[in-house]
Every structure is written in C-alpha cells, then in structure tokens.
Design a protein around this motif. Structure first.
Motif, PDB file in Angstrom:
ATOM      1  N   CYS A   1       0.804  -1.224   0.000  1.00  0.00           N
ATOM      2  CA  CYS A   1       0.000   0.000   0.000  1.00  0.00           C
ATOM      3  C   CYS A   1       0.841   1.280   0.000  1.00  0.00           C
ATOM      4  N   LYS A   2       2.158   1.150   0.026  1.00  0.00           N
ATOM      5  CA  LYS A   2       3.110   2.274  -0.031  1.00  0.00           C
ATOM      6  C   LYS A   2       3.083   3.162   1.212  1.00  0.00           C
ATOM      7  N   SER A   3       2.508   2.705   2.320  1.00  0.00           N
ATOM      8  CA  SER A   3       2.502   3.460   3.568  1.00  0.00           C
ATOM      9  C   SER A   3       3.852   3.334   4.264  1.00  0.00           C
ATOM     10  N   GLU A   4       4.046   4.160   5.263  1.00  0.00           N
ATOM     11  CA  GLU A   4       5.272   4.108   6.065  1.00  0.00           C
ATOM     12  C   GLU A   4       5.271   2.820   6.881  1.00  0.00           C
ATOM     13  N   MET A   5       6.464   2.279   7.141  1.00  0.00           N
ATOM     14  CA  MET A   5       6.586   1.078   7.958  1.00  0.00           C
ATOM     15  C   MET A   5       7.340   1.423   9.234  1.00  0.00           C
ATOM     16  N   LYS A   6       6.985   0.729  10.324  1.00  0.00           N
ATOM     17  CA  LYS A   6       7.611   0.957  11.617  1.00  0.00           C
ATOM     18  C   LYS A   6       8.301  -0.309  12.079  1.00  0.00           C
TER      19      LYS A   6
END
Length: 66
Positions: free
Chosen positions: A45-50
C-alpha cells in the motif's frame, strides 16, 4: 503402525526484528534482514513502515544487497 509417518523436524522460532505497515487496513510486514532499503515503505500500500518484533520461524538471508 506408522509406515506413512515421517519424522518431522521441530520448527525453530525466535524473536526477530521486523518492519510492520503503519496502515490500519494493511497487515504487511517484512523481516529486517529482507528489507531492500534502510527504512522501507510498504510494498502493498506504499505506507510508512515501523520497526517492531515478532516471533517467527528462523530464516537466513545470505544476500546483503541493501
């Protein structure tokens, strides 16, 4: 009689560093030693990862391309 039974190896699990997607609707995660960049974005989904940890099966990644 157990002619068809195979001796199954025990699955070794350990706490591993992973990157988890920050999006509530996405369940994607990547092992730290399989990431392609220093701080990856979610491949789905191209969101930020933590960064986080999970208890998962032990896998080795001999490639250090990042």
């Amino acid at each position: 009689m157990g002619f068809g039974r195979k001796n199954q190896e025990e699955v070794v699990k350990e706490e591993t560093k992973v990157w988890v997607c920050s999006s509530e609707s996405c369940k994607c995660w990547i092992r730290d030693n399989f990431k392609s960049t220093e701080s990856p974005s979610c491949p789905l989904c191209k969101s930020e990862m933590k960064q986080s940890t999970k208890i998962v099966e032990v896998l080795n990644n001999p490639s250090k391309s990042y």
